[in-house]
Scaffold this motif. Structure first.
Motif, PDB file in Angstrom:
ATOM      1  N   LEU A  48      -9.553 -12.351   2.285  1.00  0.00           N
ATOM      2  CA  LEU A  48      -9.646 -12.511   0.839  1.00  0.00           C
ATOM      3  C   LEU A  48      -8.918 -13.770   0.373  1.00  0.00           C
ATOM      4  O   LEU A  48      -7.907 -14.167   0.967  1.00  0.00           O
ATOM      5  N   ASP A  49      -9.416 -14.370  -0.691  1.00  0.00           N
ATOM      6  CA  ASP A  49      -8.710 -15.491  -1.322  1.00  0.00           C
ATOM      7  C   ASP A  49      -7.776 -14.895  -2.375  1.00  0.00           C
ATOM      8  O   ASP A  49      -8.182 -14.607  -3.496  1.00  0.00           O
ATOM      9  N   CYS A  50      -6.531 -14.701  -2.007  1.00  0.00           N
ATOM     10  CA  CYS A  50      -5.560 -14.048  -2.889  1.00  0.00           C
ATOM     11  C   CYS A  50      -5.159 -14.908  -4.078  1.00  0.00           C
ATOM     12  O   CYS A  50      -4.588 -14.410  -5.043  1.00  0.00           O
ATOM     13  N   SER A  51      -5.448 -16.207  -4.022  1.00  0.00           N
ATOM     14  CA  SER A  51      -5.093 -17.086  -5.138  1.00  0.00           C
ATOM     15  C   SER A  51      -5.928 -16.791  -6.382  1.00  0.00           C
ATOM     16  O   SER A  51      -5.621 -17.301  -7.466  1.00  0.00           O
ATOM     17  N   GLU A  52      -6.969 -15.976  -6.257  1.00  0.00           N
ATOM     18  CA  GLU A  52      -7.793 -15.598  -7.405  1.00  0.00           C
ATOM     19  C   GLU A  52      -7.108 -14.566  -8.298  1.00  0.00           C
ATOM     20  O   GLU A  52      -7.620 -14.216  -9.356  1.00  0.00           O
ATOM     21  N   PHE A  53      -5.937 -14.066  -7.879  1.00  0.00           N
ATOM     22  CA  PHE A  53      -5.232 -13.025  -8.619  1.00  0.00           C
ATOM     23  C   PHE A  53      -3.988 -13.599  -9.274  1.00  0.00           C
ATOM     24  O   PHE A  53      -3.495 -14.658  -8.900  1.00  0.00           O
ATOM     25  N   ASP A  54      -3.472 -12.857 -10.250  1.00  0.00           N
ATOM     26  CA  ASP A  54      -2.253 -13.261 -10.952  1.00  0.00           C
ATOM     27  C   ASP A  54      -1.011 -12.586 -10.371  1.00  0.00           C
ATOM     28  O   ASP A  54       0.101 -13.075 -10.559  1.00  0.00           O
ATOM     29  N   SER A  55      -1.213 -11.459  -9.716  1.00  0.00           N
ATOM     30  CA  SER A  55      -0.099 -10.757  -9.078  1.00  0.00           C
ATOM     31  C   SER A  55      -0.641  -9.912  -7.932  1.00  0.00           C
ATOM     32  O   SER A  55      -1.819  -9.558  -7.910  1.00  0.00           O
ATOM     33  N   ILE A  56       0.256  -9.617  -6.982  1.00  0.00           N
ATOM     34  CA  ILE A  56      -0.132  -8.826  -5.815  1.00  0.00           C
ATOM     35  C   ILE A  56       0.898  -7.738  -5.589  1.00  0.00           C
ATOM     36  O   ILE A  56       2.105  -7.982  -5.642  1.00  0.00           O
ATOM     37  N   VAL A  57       0.382  -6.529  -5.321  1.00  0.00           N
ATOM     38  CA  VAL A  57       1.216  -5.378  -4.989  1.00  0.00           C
ATOM     39  C   VAL A  57       0.796  -4.927  -3.594  1.00  0.00           C
ATOM     40  O   VAL A  57      -0.398  -4.767  -3.327  1.00  0.00           O
ATOM     41  N   ILE A  58       1.771  -4.731  -2.720  1.00  0.00           N
ATOM     42  CA  ILE A  58       1.477  -4.255  -1.365  1.00  0.00           C
ATOM     43  C   ILE A  58       2.239  -2.954  -1.135  1.00  0.00           C
ATOM     44  O   ILE A  58       3.445  -2.887  -1.385  1.00  0.00           O
ATOM     45  N   GLY A  59       1.532  -1.950  -0.657  1.00  0.00           N
ATOM     46  CA  GLY A  59       2.151  -0.681  -0.291  1.00  0.00           C
ATOM     47  C   GLY A  59       1.866  -0.389   1.167  1.00  0.00           C
ATOM     48  O   GLY A  59       0.734  -0.567   1.626  1.00  0.00           O
ATOM     49  N   ALA A  60       2.900   0.018   1.916  1.00  0.00           N
ATOM     50  CA  ALA A  60       2.718   0.233   3.347  1.00  0.00           C
ATOM     51  C   ALA A  60       3.549   1.422   3.830  1.00  0.00           C
ATOM     52  O   ALA A  60       4.699   1.585   3.437  1.00  0.00           O
ATOM     53  N   SER A  61       2.935   2.199   4.694  1.00  0.00           N
ATOM     54  CA  SER A  61       3.631   3.352   5.253  1.00  0.00           C
ATOM     55  C   SER A  61       4.308   2.999   6.571  1.00  0.00           C
ATOM     56  O   SER A  61       3.963   2.011   7.213  1.00  0.00           O
ATOM     57  N   ILE A  62       5.250   3.834   6.927  1.00  0.00           N
ATOM     58  CA  ILE A  62       5.982   3.702   8.188  1.00  0.00           C
ATOM     59  C   ILE A  62       5.563   4.865   9.077  1.00  0.00           C
ATOM     60  O   ILE A  62       5.475   5.996   8.627  1.00  0.00           O
ATOM     61  N   ARG A  63       5.295   4.566  10.339  1.00  0.00           N
ATOM     62  CA  ARG A  63       5.060   5.617  11.338  1.00  0.00           C
ATOM     63  C   ARG A  63       5.895   5.249  12.546  1.00  0.00           C
ATOM     64  O   ARG A  63       5.796   4.127  13.038  1.00  0.00           O
ATOM     65  N   ALA A  88       4.960  -7.563  -5.576  1.00  0.00           N
ATOM     66  CA  ALA A  88       5.753  -6.342  -5.422  1.00  0.00           C
ATOM     67  C   ALA A  88       5.374  -5.704  -4.093  1.00  0.00           C
ATOM     68  O   ALA A  88       4.239  -5.841  -3.626  1.00  0.00           O
ATOM     69  N   PHE A  89       6.335  -5.007  -3.523  1.00  0.00           N
ATOM     70  CA  PHE A  89       6.105  -4.314  -2.260  1.00  0.00           C
ATOM     71  C   PHE A  89       6.792  -2.958  -2.324  1.00  0.00           C
ATOM     72  O   PHE A  89       7.883  -2.833  -2.871  1.00  0.00           O
ATOM     73  N   PHE A  90       6.107  -1.952  -1.771  1.00  0.00           N
ATOM     74  CA  PHE A  90       6.782  -0.671  -1.596  1.00  0.00           C
ATOM     75  C   PHE A  90       6.462  -0.124  -0.217  1.00  0.00           C
ATOM     76  O   PHE A  90       5.399  -0.362   0.341  1.00  0.00           O
ATOM     77  N   SER A  91       7.431   0.576   0.317  1.00  0.00           N
ATOM     78  CA  SER A  91       7.312   1.181   1.632  1.00  0.00           C
ATOM     79  C   SER A  91       7.397   2.696   1.469  1.00  0.00           C
ATOM     80  O   SER A  91       8.145   3.192   0.618  1.00  0.00           O
ATOM     81  N   VAL A  92       6.641   3.408   2.297  1.00  0.00           N
ATOM     82  CA  VAL A  92       6.581   4.869   2.222  1.00  0.00           C
ATOM     83  C   VAL A  92       6.967   5.446   3.575  1.00  0.00           C
ATOM     84  O   VAL A  92       6.402   5.057   4.598  1.00  0.00           O
ATOM     85  N   SER A  93       7.928   6.373   3.557  1.00  0.00           N
ATOM     86  CA  SER A  93       8.326   7.018   4.804  1.00  0.00           C
ATOM     87  C   SER A  93       8.989   8.353   4.509  1.00  0.00           C
ATOM     88  O   SER A  93       9.487   8.586   3.403  1.00  0.00           O
ATOM     89  N   ALA A  94       9.005   9.206   5.503  1.00  0.00           N
ATOM     90  CA  ALA A  94       9.672  10.498   5.361  1.00  0.00           C
ATOM     91  C   ALA A  94      11.183  10.336   5.298  1.00  0.00           C
ATOM     92  O   ALA A  94      11.868  11.140   4.676  1.00  0.00           O
ATOM     93  N   VAL A  95      11.711   9.295   5.914  1.00  0.00           N
ATOM     94  CA  VAL A  95      13.160   9.087   5.901  1.00  0.00           C
ATOM     95  C   VAL A  95      13.664   8.823   4.479  1.00  0.00           C
ATOM     96  O   VAL A  95      14.809   9.126   4.161  1.00  0.00           O
ATOM     97  N   ALA A  96      12.811   8.306   3.623  1.00  0.00           N
ATOM     98  CA  ALA A  96      13.195   8.006   2.238  1.00  0.00           C
ATOM     99  C   ALA A  96      13.427   9.272   1.418  1.00  0.00           C
ATOM    100  O   ALA A  96      13.844   9.194   0.265  1.00  0.00           O
ATOM    101  N   ARG A  97      13.206  10.438   2.010  1.00  0.00           N
ATOM    102  CA  ARG A  97      13.500  11.690   1.313  1.00  0.00           C
ATOM    103  C   ARG A  97      15.003  11.899   1.178  1.00  0.00           C
ATOM    104  O   ARG A  97      15.460  12.725   0.409  1.00  0.00           O
ATOM    105  N   LYS A  98      15.771  11.134   1.939  1.00  0.00           N
ATOM    106  CA  LYS A  98      17.229  11.272   1.953  1.00  0.00           C
ATOM    107  C   LYS A  98      17.865  10.257   0.997  1.00  0.00           C
ATOM    108  O   LYS A  98      17.488   9.088   0.981  1.00  0.00           O
ATOM    109  N   ALA A  99      18.835  10.755   0.224  1.00  0.00           N
ATOM    110  CA  ALA A  99      19.552   9.888  -0.710  1.00  0.00           C
ATOM    111  C   ALA A  99      20.182   8.725   0.057  1.00  0.00           C
ATOM    112  O   ALA A  99      20.703   8.893   1.155  1.00  0.00           O
ATOM    113  N   GLY A 100      20.095   7.557  -0.543  1.00  0.00           N
ATOM    114  CA  GLY A 100      20.642   6.360   0.085  1.00  0.00           C
ATOM    115  C   GLY A 100      19.619   5.616   0.919  1.00  0.00           C
ATOM    116  O   GLY A 100      19.729   4.416   1.097  1.00  0.00           O
ATOM    117  N   LYS A 101      18.632   6.319   1.420  1.00  0.00           N
ATOM    118  CA  LYS A 101      17.577   5.675   2.212  1.00  0.00           C
ATOM    119  C   LYS A 101      16.319   5.459   1.355  1.00  0.00           C
ATOM    120  O   LYS A 101      15.281   5.078   1.856  1.00  0.00           O
TER     121      LYS A 101
END
Length: 180
Positions: A48-63, A88-101
């Motif tokens: 994709l030509d990402c320069s066609e956008f004004d902002s990008i959000v990426i979400g990714a899981s951990i396994r 913006a970026f966000f990461s998704v994991s089961a470890v994030a269920r714990k405070a501080g992580k």
């Protein structure tokens, strides 16, 4: 007075579909804030030509402690665009269920990601994911149950537990809507 529409690309990397569900929630929130949205997988976004956008959000899981390789390939291919535009970026994991992580500063996976990707998004978040043993292949089910046992998580072979704080997802989406 003309109101400009923000064209936002949302890119996801998911193993079992929960990160996509979070992206869909963010997409709806951004749509409500006047964004024009495109939602695609990292694999689809490679060419994709990402320069066609004004902002990008990426979400990714951990396994098993890692993000998927296509995530890093996407970031490498689009690094110049990602570093100059609101992102913006966000990461998704089961470890994030714990405070501080559940924060970028407290999450070792996020710190490893930033180092390996050589990219620091303007906005970042960590979300707890979902455990759904019924969706996993036999080996994955046993491995994840073992990891959960070691970390005091759910181990019942038929457990389905969603740890995601949807209010935090909504707050993150609001922050994204204000990125400039």
């Amino acid at each position: 007075m003309l109101h400009s529409i923000t064209r936002t690309l949302i890119v996801y990397s998911t193993v079992d579909g929960h990160t996509l569900k979070i992206c869909q929630r963010i997409r709806q929130s951004l749509k409500d804030h006047g964004h024009q949205l495109t939602l695609i997988s990292v694999e689809e976004g490679l060419e994709l030509d990402c320069s066609e956008f004004d902002s990008i959000v990426i979400g990714a899981s951990i396994r098993y402690g890692k993000h998927r390789p296509f995530l890093y390939e996407f970031i490498a291919r689009h690094h110049a665009v990602l570093t100059r535009m609101p992102s913006a970026f966000f990461s998704v994991s089961a470890v994030a269920r714990k405070a501080g992580k559940d924060t970028p500063a407290g999450n070792a996976y996020f710190r490893k990601f930033v180092h390996k990707a050589n990219w620091s998004p303007r906005l970042a978040a960590i979300f707890a994911g979902k455990i759904d043993y019924s969706r996993y292949r036999f080996i994955d089910k046993q491995m994840i149950r073992f990891i959960m046992w070691m970390t005091n998580g759910p181990t019942a072979p038929d457990a389905v537990v969603e740890f995601t704080d949807w209010n935090a997802v909504d707050a993150f989406a609001l922050q994204i809507s204000r990125l400039r």
